[in-house]
Design a protein around this motif. Structure first.
Motif, short mmCIF file in Angstrom:
data_model
loop_
_atom_site.label_atom_id
_atom_site.label_comp_id
_atom_site.label_asym_id
_atom_site.label_seq_id
_atom_site.Cartn_x
_atom_site.Cartn_y
_atom_site.Cartn_z
N TYR A 296 -6.71 -11.35 1.93
CA TYR A 296 -6.01 -10.47 2.70
C TYR A 296 -6.57 -8.67 2.23
O TYR A 296 -5.84 -7.85 2.16
N THR A 297 -7.78 -8.81 2.13
CA THR A 297 -8.51 -7.47 1.72
C THR A 297 -8.30 -6.32 2.73
O THR A 297 -7.70 -5.26 2.38
N ALA A 298 -8.04 -6.77 4.04
CA ALA A 298 -7.72 -5.66 4.85
C ALA A 298 -6.27 -5.40 4.98
O ALA A 298 -5.97 -4.07 4.96
N ARG A 299 -5.51 -6.07 4.58
CA ARG A 299 -4.08 -5.79 4.41
C ARG A 299 -3.83 -5.03 3.28
O ARG A 299 -3.11 -4.00 3.51
N ILE A 300 -4.42 -5.24 2.31
CA ILE A 300 -4.12 -4.47 1.05
C ILE A 300 -4.63 -3.34 1.27
O ILE A 300 -4.01 -2.27 0.66
N LEU A 301 -5.84 -3.21 1.80
CA LEU A 301 -6.35 -1.65 1.81
C LEU A 301 -5.60 -0.82 2.65
O LEU A 301 -5.44 0.54 2.61
N ASN A 302 -5.11 -1.20 3.79
CA ASN A 302 -4.20 -0.51 4.77
C ASN A 302 -3.13 -0.09 4.00
O ASN A 302 -2.51 0.94 4.16
N ALA A 303 -2.49 -0.96 2.99
CA ALA A 303 -1.30 -0.84 2.43
C ALA A 303 -1.41 0.22 1.37
O ALA A 303 -0.43 0.98 0.88
N THR A 304 -2.83 0.45 0.67
CA THR A 304 -2.95 1.36 -0.43
C THR A 304 -3.64 2.78 0.24
O THR A 304 -3.93 3.45 -0.55
N GLY A 305 -3.78 2.84 1.73
CA GLY A 305 -3.98 4.02 2.33
C GLY A 305 -5.46 4.28 2.19
O GLY A 305 -6.09 5.30 2.06
N ALA A 306 -6.38 3.31 2.29
CA ALA A 306 -7.80 3.40 2.28
C ALA A 306 -8.28 4.25 3.53
O ALA A 306 -7.60 4.01 4.65
N PRO A 307 -9.11 5.20 3.44
CA PRO A 307 -9.52 6.06 4.42
C PRO A 307 -10.29 5.54 5.44
O PRO A 307 -10.58 6.31 6.31
N ILE A 308 -11.05 4.57 5.26
CA ILE A 308 -11.99 3.91 6.39
C ILE A 308 -11.52 2.72 6.86
O ILE A 308 -10.69 1.99 6.62
N ASN A 309 -12.13 2.38 7.92
CA ASN A 309 -11.93 1.06 8.77
C ASN A 309 -11.77 -0.22 7.67
O ASN A 309 -12.88 -0.29 7.11
N PRO A 310 -10.62 -0.84 7.57
CA PRO A 310 -10.52 -2.04 6.83
C PRO A 310 -11.52 -3.06 6.94
O PRO A 310 -11.79 -3.93 5.93
N ASP A 311 -11.85 -3.34 8.26
CA ASP A 311 -12.70 -4.31 8.71
C ASP A 311 -14.10 -4.03 7.71
O ASP A 311 -15.01 -4.95 7.33
N ALA A 312 -14.61 -2.77 7.98
CA ALA A 312 -15.80 -2.28 7.51
C ALA A 312 -15.96 -2.40 6.00
O ALA A 312 -16.72 -2.82 5.48
N ILE A 313 -14.81 -1.95 5.26
CA ILE A 313 -14.75 -2.27 3.92
C ILE A 313 -14.74 -3.49 3.45
O ILE A 313 -15.28 -4.13 2.49
N MET A 380 -10.14 1.74 -3.13
CA MET A 380 -11.18 1.16 -2.54
C MET A 380 -12.26 0.60 -3.76
O MET A 380 -12.53 -0.61 -3.83
N VAL A 381 -12.35 1.59 -4.68
CA VAL A 381 -13.27 1.01 -5.91
C VAL A 381 -12.61 -0.05 -6.58
O VAL A 381 -13.28 -0.95 -7.24
N CYS A 382 -11.32 0.11 -6.87
CA CYS A 382 -10.58 -0.82 -7.66
C CYS A 382 -10.48 -2.40 -7.06
O CYS A 382 -10.91 -3.45 -7.50
N VAL A 383 -10.64 -2.36 -5.55
CA VAL A 383 -10.54 -3.53 -4.91
C VAL A 383 -12.05 -4.23 -4.77
O VAL A 383 -12.30 -5.25 -5.24
N MET A 384 -13.03 -3.31 -4.70
CA MET A 384 -14.09 -3.61 -4.81
C MET A 384 -14.73 -4.10 -6.23
O MET A 384 -15.27 -5.30 -6.29
#
Length: 473
Positions: A296-313, A380-384
């Motif tokens: 659920y990478t994209a969903r989690i990054l969306n929920a944490t306010g990631a600043p770039i396209n979740p699919d790209a990250i 982003m750094v934490c998820v990576m």
């Protein structure tokens, strides 16, 4: 069966002091390269598994943008159904694991690997041609059957084939295959809609089916089936003319004669204890957020306010996961399974505590406070980092020790039990992601995952049994 039966010195090379000859380095490299090439062929099956696991991340985002099907209907997924696109694969893998536990013992590793191609291909076709939610989820369930079979047949084959000195490295390659399969799905998901992405997912299993015709049967399996001469012939090809193949076969026979084989062999006290250890390793590895963040990478990054396209990250994190698995390839035979698992849990807990704290403080901040809007790189750094370091230990090691902990005559059955328990845990963790998020909050959920990894550090240190450099029978 005694604990010592797992710790005998492997009979890889004849001792020159006993009249044997030392193997020339050039011949050693050549035959090890042959072993690596065979394991890489098996790894293609794990590419199929990885492609299946990560499909929800790009596909759900694609469905949110355009939910039309190839048959002219529309599919609208609820939050629970989105969870099911990930969790149903693991429910299906329960059936696949138990089926493979029988076929691996009855018809062998190689034929079982060939059979698992069918559910993968059928599952992808059903998913790609889905006209409604039920059909889409059914396809995911069918894919899961193939995934469960891979975990039993693939890991058993990989553990039994190579020399002991490189077994850790070889046993990590299936995980590398899973990671590459995940990256494969994410990369194509970035440019293809969800239904065409399903058809692309059917390519790896078809390629794998072709490679299976070049694979020999597992020599360990042949030994316990009483086909000693066939096992010796394959081992001579794998170990070379300088190895004491007769001694290795004799040792395999001894290690598998000290207890009953099949399901009855699971009643042995030492086997039960090891099953409990492996199941606990699976529990800690799933409850620390490993699979949730991966799928659920994209969903989690969306929920944490990631600043770039979740699919790209997601594509970037896929590449980082490849790097993390490559680190595991080289570290498992150096540090061993236990310390790789310990380090992986320690780093995962650190970054998840940071992520949870960031989310908590960001949610509690005043509306006009721009402090956290300038620090959106932190999630982003934490998820990576968690994905990178989980693939160093938390992700691959449960699957590796689930095969290494048991001798050949009960390996398929014991692995089935361990993988099935792990699958139930994964299914529950994925299916409960949304309810747990609602109950604990996003920050609380991350803190729960981090706390689980802290427990994993101590469990790895004091309970996990090291298998580095030990013959597994």
């Amino acid at each position: 069966m005694t604990h010592e039966s797992y710790e005998v010195k492997p009979f890889d090379v004849k001792d020159p002091d006993d009249g044997g000859q030392e193997e020339p380095m050039a011949e050693r490299r050549l035959r090890l390269a042959k072993q690596v090439s065979l394991v890489l062929m098996v790894t293609l099956s794990c590419v199929s598994l990885g492609a299946t696991l990560t499909w929800p991340s790009p596909a759900v985002s694609s469905l949110d943008k355009d939910n039309s099907t190839l048959l002219g209907t529309e599919i609208v997924l609820t939050a629970a159904e989105k969870d099911m696109t990930g969790s149903l694969v693991y429910l299906g893998s329960l059936f696949g694991a138990w089926a493979a536990g029988w076929t691996v013992s009855r018809i062998g590793r190689r034929r079982s690997l060939q059979m698992l191609v069918a559910p993968f291909v059928v599952g992808w076709l059903v998913t790609g041609l889905a006209s409604n939610t039920a059909m889409l989820l059914t396809g995911r369930f069918i894919q899961g059957i193939g995934g469960g079979a891979v975990t039993i047949a693939g890991y058993a084959y990989v553990v039994e084939l190579p020399d002991t000195c490189i077994r850790g490295m070889m046993a990590t390659l299936p995980t590398l295959g899973v990671v590459l399969g995940s990256l494969y799905t994410v990369a194509f998901g970035y440019i293809l809609p969800w239904h065409y992405l399903s058809f692309v997912g059917a390519i790896p299993p078809l390629l794998f089916l072709f490679t299976t015709f070049f694979l020999p049967e597992s020599p360990s399996y042949l030994v316990i089936r009483g086909l000693r001469q066939q096992a010796i012939a394959i081992l001579r090809d794998l170990r070379g003319k300088y190895a004491d193949v007769e001694a290795e076969v004799t040792e395999l026979e001894r290690m598998n004669s000290t207890s009953s084989g099949g399901w009855k062999g699971l009643l042995d006290k030492n086997i039960i204890r090891r099953i409990c250890i492996v199941v606990m390793v699976f529990f800690l590895s799933q409850m620390c957020g490993n699979f949730v963040i991966m799928i659920y990478t994209a969903r989690i990054l969306n929920a944490t306010g990631a600043p770039i396209n979740p699919d790209a990250i997601t594509a970037i994190t896929g590449a980082l996961r490849v790097a993390g698995t490559m680190m595991a390839v080289f570290m498992l035979d150096v540090l061993g399974r236990r310390y790789c698992l310990l380090i992986s849990h320690a780093i995962n807990s650190t970054f998840l505590f940071v992520l949870g704290t960031f989310v908590y403080m960001a949610e509690a901040a005043e509306p006009d406070d721009e402090t956290f809007s300038n620090l959106t790189w932190v999630p982003m750094v934490c998820v990576m980092a968690t994905l990178f370091f989980c693939d160093m230990g938390v992700h691959p090691i449960p699957f590796i020790i689930a095969s290494e902990y048991f001798p050949t005559n009960v390996r398929a059955q014991a692995s089935s039990v361990c993988f099935s328990a792990g699958t139930v845990i994964i299914f529950a963790v994925l299916q409960l992601y949304s309810p747990m998020q609602a109950a604990l909050g996003q920050a609380g959920l991350f803190w729960l995952y981090a706390s689980t990894s802290v427990v994993g550090v101590f469990f790895s240190l004091f309970v996990v049994i090291e298998t580095k450099g030990k013959a597994v029978g």
